[in-house]
Design an enzyme around this catalytic site. Structure first.
Site, mmCIF file in Angstrom:
data_model
loop_
_atom_site.group_PDB
_atom_site.id
_atom_site.type_symbol
_atom_site.label_atom_id
_atom_site.label_comp_id
_atom_site.label_asym_id
_atom_site.label_seq_id
_atom_site.Cartn_x
_atom_site.Cartn_y
_atom_site.Cartn_z
ATOM 1 N N GLU A 458 0.824 -1.210 0.000
ATOM 2 C CA GLU A 458 0.000 0.000 0.000
ATOM 3 C C GLU A 458 0.856 1.256 0.000
ATOM 4 O O GLU A 458 0.483 2.282 -0.575
ATOM 5 C CB GLU A 458 -0.955 -0.008 1.190
ATOM 6 N N HIS A 461 1.637 2.388 -3.454
ATOM 7 C CA HIS A 461 0.598 3.269 -4.003
ATOM 8 C C HIS A 461 0.794 4.694 -3.484
ATOM 9 O O HIS A 461 0.635 5.671 -4.226
ATOM 10 C CB HIS A 461 -0.783 2.778 -3.569
ATOM 11 N N HIS A 464 3.446 6.517 -5.300
ATOM 12 C CA HIS A 464 2.945 6.877 -6.628
ATOM 13 C C HIS A 464 2.142 8.190 -6.541
ATOM 14 O O HIS A 464 2.321 9.098 -7.363
ATOM 15 C CB HIS A 464 2.071 5.735 -7.150
#
Length: 669
Positions: A458, A461, A464
């Site tokens: 996670e 992410h 990102h």
């Protein structure tokens, strides 16, 4: 509503929503004001007498809904992670209104005509602007902008109903998951569980006013405690509870909801000119078609099932689904001298976060994390960290680690603020949610290795979202195709057992001692252990998702028995190992019936082709180095959706992805 915090940009760092000031009665008025203001802004674009240009059409559209953006980001973060009865009720009421509002924009003939005019002259704008024009036009076409008025009206009704059904599915699943938690009153039934797990179970029971212990359920079929519980009867109760979700009749039964969802999605796909919902979804993913998805699944499923059968024989042959994890862990201990349950004292949550997750990111990307106790989230469990690199602040990272009855299952990342220079947002606000059982006060939080991997995933992410640097909100952060978005997060898992990372965080919670000699090497040696089971349970869920969403209108209307359809779909695909149930059965498959992964659950394995090939690149180029991190950030993490994601991958890797590293990782070669 002059005191409504959503009506103005937050003055907190990175425009963090001012949760301390947000009251329940702020949400609905802000939704209404936000939708009205955006409708008015879009109407001005549509009525503009000037020739359509990028500035007066695309940029104006990107700037059209700041109030709605703020309230939507905050509210749906709360709806996922702290859904009080008030929030549930409002979500059910507002979701169809938001669907109708979105349709009013996406289905506007006048707006589409202007977007299309800019698209035809797209050579006059730069590459990122071209990307925005192309994405906006494609999304409007796939939404139905080119349909006639009668078809659009039908489509609006379908979308409103589907939005309401997704909300109902989620609410029913959360409620049934809570109701089916296994209540234990005899301590002997918990033999094998670690002390902190028992503590968390006691805390969960106490929170509901119960004596004894409560084993709450996580979203997948397989429950973590199954690997450690000595009692076959308790294992059976836990597995039965997990698989019963959504099937018991009453308000929490999800079967009628999912059947109606499948039928309406099939109707919508036909209306939009596609054979089925899966075809509609695939055309705008990197896969491009259902045939490409089928080709990958056909290559992987037979080998995975063969491996699962072999593993079953190694476990004794006649194995029940409830017993597989326990027997597999016993064999892991015997074959590899690795006891995952016994290693949990080396995975204390705070050390994993600080000396593992954050430290790896620091070495790769030069980022630092500073906790901000003065900034608050929507719940006391939420922690806030300021993130920066040498060039300055990047934004805020929020972490909500623990499970609650009000939180949906699973783990996820979402953005509260996206970095986009057009809107003046130079920093991002991202949040990771997990569902780790919270022990009672004074007991440290010890993670399973699986939870450690989930946190790293996670956080990939989150990186990102923090790193993507674009001009336009539509292209910001993780707003990339579903079958690409999992790629950066899966890559971040490579550092969990990496020799340069693991010793930093895997320290005994009481003594601070590192893992015993040889344990790290044995953990890495088990990389393909159990991959038959893991790959098969995942692929079974993927096949179910595809089977439901490849139904035509007539085929969908003919399905009346969820269990029978599920069994038939799995059998037709060659899944003949009953002891390996799908990772998610249809009735609790929140990814596809309450989330954004309908016909796209294949995305994880599709992205893993890129992930495994990228891990091979890191290995070839020296692993955990700043140079490698900077390259990955520059070509992938920092690009958002400002260019074609597969093109970005080619620029990073120098070629298309090779599937061989994935096959080796999964033991499918």
């Amino acid at each position: 509503m002059t005191d409504n915090p959503f009506l103005v940009r937050s003055t907190l760092p990175a425009a963090l929503p001012p949760f301390a000031d947000i009251r329940d009665d702020h949400y609905e008025p802000a939704f209404e004001i936000g939708m009205r203001e955006q409708r008015e802004a879009v109407a001005r674009i549509e009525a503009d007498p000037e020739t359509p240009t990028f500035a007066n059409t695309l940029e104006a559209l990107e700037l059209s809904g700041p109030v709605l953006e703020r309230v939507t980001a905050a509210f749906f973060t709360v709806a996922s992670a702290h859904a009080t009865p008030f929030v549930r009720d409002l979500e059910e009421r507002v979701a169809p209104r938001l669907a109708a509002h979105g349709d009013a924009i996406r289905l506007s003939s006048a707006l589409f005509a202007r977007v299309d005019a800019v698209w035809r002259d797209r050579g006059a704008v730069d590459a990122e602007q071209q990307r925005l024009v192309e994405r906006t036009r494609t999304e409007m076409l796939l939404a139905g902008a080119a349909l006639d008025d009668a078809a659009k009206e039908e489509l609006r009704g379908l979308n409103e109903r589907l939005s309401a059904l997704a909300t109902r599915f989620d609410a029913a699943l959360v409620a049934d998951t809570n109701d089916l938690a296994v209540h234990v009153t005899d301590a002997a039934e918990l033999d094998g569980l670690a002390a902190d797990t028992v503590s968390a179970a006691r805390e969960a029971a106490s929170a509901r006013g119960l004596d004894g212990w409560l084993l709450t359920l996580v979203l997948p079929t397989g429950q973590p405690a199954l690997a450690d519980l000595v009692s076959p009867a308790t294992r059976g109760r836990l597995m039965d509870a997990s698989r019963a979700r959504g099937t018991r009749g009453g308000d929490h039964d999800t079967r009628a909801i999912l059947l109606e969802t499948v039928r309406l999605r099939a109707r919508r796909a036909r209306l939009l000119g596609f054979r089925d919902h899966a075809a509609l979804v695939a055309v705008d993913e990197t896969a491009g078609s259902t045939e490409a998805v089928t080709a990958l699944l056909d290559r992987l499923v037979p080998a995975a099932v063969r491996n699962a059968r072999r593993e079953q024989e190694e476990l004794g042959g006649d194995v029940a689904a409830a017993d597989w994890a326990f027997l597999a862990e016993a064999r892991r201990r015997e074959e590899y001298d690795v006891d995952l349950a016994a290693l949990r004292p080396w995975f204390e949550a705070e050390r994993v976060l600080q000396d593992g997750v954050f430290a790896a990111a620091g070495r790769l990307y030069g980022v630092t994390f500073t906790e901000r106790a003065d900034l608050v989230g929507y719940h006391p469990d939420v922690r806030v960290f300021a993130v920066a690199d040498e060039r300055g602040p990047l934004g805020l990272y929020l972490l909500d680690l623990y499970t609650r009855d009000e939180k949906r299952g699973g783990a996820w990342m979402n953005s509260l603020v996206d970095r986009a220079s057009l809107t003046g947002e130079a920093q991002a606000v991202v949040i990771n949610n997990l569902n780790v059982p919270k022990p009672d006060a004074g007991t440290p939080t010890l993670l399973t290795l699986d939870s450690v991997e989930t946190l790293f995933h996670e956080f990939g992410h989150a990186l990102h979202g923090l790193f993507a640097t674009v001009r336009y909100p539509k292209l910001a952060g993780t707003n990339v195709p579903r079958d690409f978005v999992e790629f950066p997060s899966q890559v971040n898992e490579m550092w969990v057992l990496h020799p340069a990372v693991l010793p930093g965080y895997a320290r005994h919670v009481e003594t601070g001692e590192p893992l015993p000699d040889g344990v790290a090497d044995r953990l890495r040696a088990t990389g393909t252990y159990g991959q038959g089971f893991a790959t098969t349970e995942y692929l079974a869920a993927t096949v179910l998702d595809q089977a439901w969403h490849r139904l035509t209108v007539e085929e969908a209307d003919a399905v009346v028995d969820v269990a029978a359809f599920e069994a038939g779909a799995l059998a037709a695909a060659g899944f003949d190992v009953p002891a390996v149930p799908p990772r998610y059965a249809s009735t609790y498959f929140a990814h596809v019936f309450a989330g954004g992964y309908s016909a796209a659950y294949y995305a994880y394995i599709w992205s893993e082709v890129l992930d495994a090939d990228t891990v091979a690149w890191f290995d070839e180029h020296g692993g955990l180095t700043r140079e490698n991190g900077d390259r990955f950030r520059r070509f992938v993490l920092g690009r958002g959706n400002a260019e074609d994601p597969i093109g970005a991958y080619r620029a990073f890797r120098g070629r298309d992805a090779d599937i061989a590293p994935l096959l080796a990782r999964r033991g499918l070669g």
